[in-house]
Write a protein that holds these residues in place. Structure first.
Motif, PDB file in Angstrom:
ATOM      1  N   VAL A 260       1.029  -1.136  -0.166  1.00 10.63           N
ATOM      2  CA  VAL A 260       0.009  -0.484  -0.096  1.00 10.63           C
ATOM      3  C   VAL A 260       0.925   1.284  -0.229  1.00 10.63           C
ATOM      4  N   TYR A 261       0.428   2.130  -0.618  1.00 12.03           N
ATOM      5  CA  TYR A 261       1.946   3.650  -1.253  1.00 12.03           C
ATOM      6  C   TYR A 261       0.794   4.531  -0.177  1.00 12.03           C
ATOM      7  N   LEU A 262       1.272   5.056   0.554  1.00 16.95           N
ATOM      8  CA  LEU A 262       0.682   6.297   1.354  1.00 16.95           C
ATOM      9  C   LEU A 262       0.982   7.232   1.061  1.00 16.95           C
ATOM     10  N   CYS A 263       0.264   8.302   0.940  1.00 14.38           N
ATOM     11  CA  CYS A 263       0.715   9.903   0.642  1.00 14.38           C
ATOM     12  C   CYS A 263      -0.331  10.841   2.136  1.00 14.38           C
ATOM     13  N   ALA A 264       1.047  11.810   2.328  1.00 19.70           N
ATOM     14  CA  ALA A 264       0.709  12.170   3.473  1.00 19.70           C
ATOM     15  C   ALA A 264       0.925  13.633   3.286  1.00 19.70           C
ATOM     16  N   SER A 265       0.102  14.548   3.919  1.00 24.97           N
ATOM     17  CA  SER A 265       0.325  16.284   3.559  1.00 24.97           C
ATOM     18  C   SER A 265       0.829  17.107   4.658  1.00 24.97           C
ATOM     19  N   SER A 266       1.424  18.094   4.939  1.00 31.05           N
ATOM     20  CA  SER A 266       0.980  18.581   6.222  1.00 31.05           C
ATOM     21  C   SER A 266       1.257  20.600   6.097  1.00 31.05           C
ATOM     22  N   PRO A 267       0.964  21.049   6.929  1.00 32.00           N
ATOM     23  CA  PRO A 267       0.582  22.400   6.110  1.00 32.00           C
ATOM     24  C   PRO A 267       2.215  23.088   6.168  1.00 32.00           C
ATOM     25  N   ALA A 268       2.944  22.788   6.861  1.00 33.61           N
ATOM     26  CA  ALA A 268       4.308  23.803   7.092  1.00 33.61           C
ATOM     27  C   ALA A 268       5.987  22.906   5.947  1.00 33.61           C
ATOM     28  N   ALA A 269       6.723  23.628   5.583  1.00 36.17           N
ATOM     29  CA  ALA A 269       8.213  22.503   5.965  1.00 36.17           C
ATOM     30  C   ALA A 269       8.382  22.175   7.535  1.00 36.17           C
ATOM     31  N   ALA A 270       8.998  21.063   6.654  1.00 37.11           N
ATOM     32  CA  ALA A 270       9.154  20.017   8.063  1.00 37.11           C
ATOM     33  C   ALA A 270      10.202  19.369   8.314  1.00 37.11           C
ATOM     34  N   PHE A 271      11.277  20.363   8.099  1.00 36.60           N
ATOM     35  CA  PHE A 271      12.361  20.864   7.993  1.00 36.60           C
ATOM     36  C   PHE A 271      13.346  21.022   9.849  1.00 36.60           C
ATOM     37  N   SER A 272      12.158  22.137  10.121  1.00 38.70           N
ATOM     38  CA  SER A 272      12.517  22.870  11.977  1.00 38.70           C
ATOM     39  C   SER A 272      11.552  21.823  12.843  1.00 38.70           C
ATOM     40  N   SER A 273      10.695  21.803  12.464  1.00 37.66           N
ATOM     41  CA  SER A 273       9.343  20.720  13.587  1.00 37.66           C
ATOM     42  C   SER A 273       8.785  19.887  12.451  1.00 37.66           C
ATOM     43  N   TYR A 274       8.612  19.169  13.655  1.00 36.66           N
ATOM     44  CA  TYR A 274       7.212  18.091  13.123  1.00 36.66           C
ATOM     45  C   TYR A 274       5.776  19.216  13.314  1.00 36.66           C
ATOM     46  N   ASN A 275       5.534  19.359  12.134  1.00 43.22           N
ATOM     47  CA  ASN A 275       3.916  19.229  11.479  1.00 43.22           C
ATOM     48  C   ASN A 275       3.395  17.872  11.825  1.00 43.22           C
ATOM     49  N   GLU A 276       2.235  17.905  12.327  1.00 42.94           N
ATOM     50  CA  GLU A 276       0.931  16.702  12.444  1.00 42.94           C
ATOM     51  C   GLU A 276       0.497  16.473  10.337  1.00 42.94           C
ATOM     52  N   GLN A 277       1.212  15.022  10.514  1.00 43.56           N
ATOM     53  CA  GLN A 277       0.828  14.797   8.645  1.00 43.56           C
ATOM     54  C   GLN A 277      -0.646  14.162   8.907  1.00 43.56           C
ATOM     55  N   PHE A 278      -1.518  14.403   7.994  1.00 44.97           N
ATOM     56  CA  PHE A 278      -2.717  14.231   7.341  1.00 44.97           C
ATOM     57  C   PHE A 278      -2.456  13.279   6.538  1.00 44.97           C
ATOM     58  N   PHE A 279      -3.022  12.053   6.135  1.00 41.90           N
ATOM     59  CA  PHE A 279      -3.180  10.749   5.629  1.00 41.90           C
ATOM     60  C   PHE A 279      -3.541   9.997   4.558  1.00 41.90           C
ATOM     61  N   GLY A 280      -3.821  10.177   3.538  1.00 38.93           N
ATOM     62  CA  GLY A 280      -4.667   9.852   3.025  1.00 38.93           C
ATOM     63  C   GLY A 280      -5.623   8.536   3.306  1.00 38.93           C
ATOM     64  N   PRO A 281      -5.818   7.602   1.616  1.00 40.30           N
ATOM     65  CA  PRO A 281      -6.338   6.135   2.490  1.00 40.30           C
ATOM     66  C   PRO A 281      -5.314   5.701   1.698  1.00 40.30           C
ATOM     67  N   GLY A 282      -4.953   5.905   0.834  1.00 44.71           N
ATOM     68  CA  GLY A 282      -3.578   4.667   0.156  1.00 44.71           C
ATOM     69  C   GLY A 282      -3.779   4.063  -0.980  1.00 44.71           C
ATOM     70  N   THR A 283      -2.976   3.510  -2.269  1.00 40.30           N
ATOM     71  CA  THR A 283      -3.174   2.657  -3.394  1.00 40.30           C
ATOM     72  C   THR A 283      -2.304   1.307  -2.717  1.00 40.30           C
ATOM     73  N   ARG A 284      -3.834   0.745  -2.859  1.00 41.79           N
ATOM     74  CA  ARG A 284      -2.962  -0.840  -3.116  1.00 41.79           C
ATOM     75  C   ARG A 284      -2.780  -1.448  -4.010  1.00 41.79           C
ATOM     76  N   LEU A 285      -1.744  -1.909  -4.381  1.00 42.65           N
ATOM     77  CA  LEU A 285      -0.616  -2.208  -5.843  1.00 42.65           C
ATOM     78  C   LEU A 285      -0.388  -3.924  -5.441  1.00 42.65           C
ATOM     79  N   THR A 286      -1.461  -4.254  -6.440  1.00 45.14           N
ATOM     80  CA  THR A 286      -0.478  -5.768  -6.418  1.00 45.14           C
ATOM     81  C   THR A 286      -0.066  -6.131  -7.657  1.00 45.14           C
ATOM     82  N   VAL A 287       1.052  -6.577  -7.594  1.00 44.70           N
ATOM     83  CA  VAL A 287       1.821  -7.254  -9.323  1.00 44.70           C
ATOM     84  C   VAL A 287       1.749  -8.531  -9.348  1.00 44.70           C
ATOM     85  N   LEU A 288       1.525  -8.893 -10.770  1.00 46.58           N
ATOM     86  CA  LEU A 288       1.232 -10.204 -10.683  1.00 46.58           C
ATOM     87  C   LEU A 288       2.620 -10.709 -11.549  1.00 46.58           C
TER      88      LEU A 288
END
Lengths: 115, 117
Positions: free
Chosen positions: B89-117
């Motif tokens: 499952v590939y998850l994407c998350a976004s956050s309102p501010a730049a991530a270098f200086s301190s932690y900002n909450e990450q908001f996750f999407g539902p994900g994409t489930r990839l199956t490779v046959l």
């Protein structure tokens, strides 16, 4: 490097039982600690967090205390409900110059609450 | 308001095919993360964007993985010549501010489930 170890599941409890999910960590630098929850069919949601030693994060009846001396962040709830059934992830983040404050997750603990 | 959305939710690919996974972050969020979650495991970091700049790609497992965010909003994760070990499952998350200086909450999407046959 950073790593998180949490107890394996599944954890099966009756409604109103007391919950503890153990989490310990190793980190370079001073981490912030988090619990995320994933309900069936939904994305990860932040449940609670603590950013310094002895801080207690709390939300929806869940609590976790940042214990630097034992490098732990155990999740507790006094009385679970069926609606708490989900997968719980412990995670950490550290401030590293030049890299993003990415999250390092544990493997997750599935909680099943029955009537 | 709308949260993070991802498409497709499910993708089945034959080994060797190329795939593209899309992430629509929360409007105005500066930071965007991609994570990979194998079955029974926690998510693992792949790459990070601050606006359109890819500032950290240390988690990409091979040069078959490529991500872009050309206008600083929508992001695409592309996997070339998929292998069975890419199934996750590939998850994407976004956050309102730049991530270098301190932690900002990450908001996750539902994900994409990839199956490779």
């Amino acid at each position: 490097g950073n790593s998180v170890t949490q107890m394996e599941g599944p954890v099966t409890l009756s409604e109103e039982a007391f919950l503890t999910i153990n989490c310990t960590y190793t980190a370079t630098g001073y981490p912030s600690l988090f619990w995320y929850v994933q309900y069936p069919g939904e994305g990860l949601q932040l449940l609670l967090k603590a950013t310094k030693a002895d801080d207690k994060g709390s939300n929806k009846g869940f609590e976790a205390t940042y214990r630097k001396e034992t490098t732990s962040f155990h999740l507790e709830k006094g009385s679970v409900q069926v609606s708490d059934s989900a997968v719980y992830f412990c995670a950490l983040s550290t401030k590293n110059t030049g890299t993003a404050s990415k999250l390092t997750f544990g493997t997750g603990t599935r909680l099943q609450v029955t009537l | 308001g709308a949260g993070v959305s991802q498409s497709p939710r499910y993708k089945v690919a034959k080994r060797g095919q190329d795939v593209a996974l899309r992430c629509d972050p929360i409007s105005g969020h500066v930071s965007l993360f991609w994570y990979q979650q194998a079955l029974g495991q926690g998510p693992e970091f792949l790459t990070y964007f601050q606006n359109e700049a890819q500032l950290d790609k240390s988690g990409l497992p091979s040069d078959r993985f490529f991500a872009e965010r050309p206008e600083g909003s929508v992001s695409t994760l592309k996997i070339q010549r998929t292998q069975q070990e890419d199934s996750a499952v590939y998850l994407c998350a976004s956050s309102p501010a730049a991530a270098f200086s301190s932690y900002n909450e990450q908001f996750f999407g539902p994900g994409t489930r990839l199956t490779v046959l």
